[in-house]
Enzyme design. Structure first.
Site, PDB file in Angstrom:
ATOM      1  CE  LYS A 258      -3.868  -2.334   2.224  1.00  0.00           C
ATOM      2  NZ  LYS A 258      -4.298  -2.896   3.503  1.00  0.00           N
TER       3      LYS A 258
ATOM      4  N   GLY B  10     -12.315  -5.746   4.987  1.00  0.00           N
ATOM      5  CA  GLY B  10     -13.620  -6.396   5.122  1.00  0.00           C
ATOM      6  C   GLY B  10     -14.362  -6.387   3.793  1.00  0.00           C
TER       7      GLY B  10
HETATM    8  N1  HSE Z   1      -5.432  -7.678   4.994  1.00  0.00           N
HETATM    9  C1  HSE Z   1      -5.679  -6.332   4.630  1.00  0.00           C
HETATM   10  C2  HSE Z   1      -5.707  -5.465   5.876  1.00  0.00           C
HETATM   11  C3  HSE Z   1      -6.972  -6.258   3.876  1.00  0.00           C
HETATM   12  O1  HSE Z   1      -5.798  -6.029   6.968  1.00  0.00           O
HETATM   13  O2  HSE Z   1      -5.593  -4.253   5.794  1.00  0.00           O
HETATM   14  C4  HSE Z   1      -7.284  -4.915   3.277  1.00  0.00           C
HETATM   15  O3  HSE Z   1      -6.335  -4.513   2.334  1.00  0.00           O
END
Ligand code: HSE
Length: 347
Positions: A228, A325
């Site tokens: 991210k 989610g």
């Molecule tokens: N596994 C990721 C989180 C899902 O917990 O942020 C959402 O991108």
């Protein structure tokens, strides 16, 4: 009515969350936006493929899979046993929603799905972090060449506005730094540990609730946050980073004791993503940090995420909201589809 004919690739937590939301939002989409999203196919490695170009009964598809059965039992005008890629190639859809699992080393299979769909002149909405973290520029340039849209709002902070916030609301601002809590699972685990629950038990709970990646080490070792961070740096700050280029430390090995000791000293431990520009160079990292209890990040608990943009004229702008989610992530896809349909009001 503005109709989008959509192929859904991936019918896991996010694919199903999106489908439920689509069923609930049909009237709003039609009445407020004049948009109809017709799902003409669903394909998933585990659940199988169903195609009906007249539109599928989504309630039925959901109930089959929720009952633990494969989609093959759905009655169709013609049975077609297609792989995900064949479905993209052979289904008459103008839009592909790509929500297969995340692979941040190769981006596959999502990268091939998205590349193929764009090359065929189809719009794509995705929440798949791998392809955007690894190939954002390549994919955007195909989308531009083919005059279609690629949208990926849900790759960071699920449905909580991130790219749309930056592109529309902070459009004329220079963003000097971005800092935030971008992984729901680790934030959930850290919050649980604050009440004395062990790391292992908290992780198990996060998995049961459907927040964790298929491979939870992606979450706890900081890979998901690194992906991210790379996406934010590349899309919003002009960088060209791979997730592997982001300095990274996860939360594995942290003990309840360390979490509680930090609190006694007036801090919370948060896994923070940080991107900042210093002159010509940009630094990007993910690591557990001590956050003072007076900082708003300290009150962001559970699966919630938060992102702070450091801007020239406004100073710090922070957004807090859902970060993971099925439905919150599905919401990002719904908004992306409205954008693809050119239906978002620009007053
Ligand atoms: N596994 C990721 C989180 C899902 O917990 O942020 C959402 O991108």
């Amino acid at each position: 009515m503005n109709k989008l004919s959509t192929l859904l690739v991936g019918f896991g937590v996010v694919g199903r969350g999106f489908t439920e939301l689509l069923l609930e939002s049909r009237e709003v989409l039609a009445n407020r936006f004049g948009v109809e999203v017709k799902v003409v196919g669903i394909c998933d490695l585990k659940w199988g493929t169903i195609i009906n170009e007249d539109g599928l009964d989504l309630k039925r598809a959901l109930s089959i899979v929720e009952g633990g059965r494969r989609l093959d039992i759905y009655d169709l005008p013609a049975k077609r046993d297609l792989s995900n890629l064949e479905a993209i190639r052979e289904t008459a859809s103008d839009t592909v929603v790509e929500v297969t699992w995340t692979n941040i080393e190769t981006g596959e299979p999502g990268l091939t799905h998205i590349r193929e769909a764009l090359n065929m002149g189809k719009n794509v909405a995705t929440t798949n972090k791998g392809p955007i973290a690894l190939a954002y520029r390549e994919l955007m340039s195909i989308a531009k060449a083919k005059n279609v849209k690629l949208r990926f709002e849900g790759t960071v902070l699920s449905g909580t506005p991130t790219f749309n916030l930056r592109w529309y609301c902070l459009a004329a601002q220079e963003v000097k730094a971005i800092r935030g809590i971008v992984n729901g699972v680790t934030n959930f685990i850290l919050s649980e540990m604050e009440s004395g629950i062990s790391y292992e038990e908290a992780l198990r709970k996060a998995q049961e609730l459907g927040y964790a990646e298929a491979d939870p080490s992606l979450d706890v070792d900081g890979w998901d946050a690194a992906a991210k961070t790379a996406i934010l740096a590349n899309v919003l700050m002009g960088a060209d980073l791979k997730p592997q280029d982001v300095k990274r430390r996860g939360i594995r090995g942290l003990t309840v004791r360390e979490v509680l000791d930090a609190m006694k000293r007036g801090f919370k431990i948060k896994l923070l993503a940080e991107i900042s520009r210093n002159g010509g160079s940009l630094s990007a990292r993910v690591s557990p940090e001590l956050v003072p209890l007076t900082d708003v990040f300290a009150s962001v608990s559970g699966v919630l995420n938060a992102l702070r943009f450091e801007t020239e004229a406004l100073g710090e702008v922070t957004i807090i909201g859902a970060g993971a989610g099925g439905k919150p992530t599905g919401y990002a896809l719904l908004n992306d589809l409205l954008d693809i349909a050119n239906a978002l009001p620009r007053r």
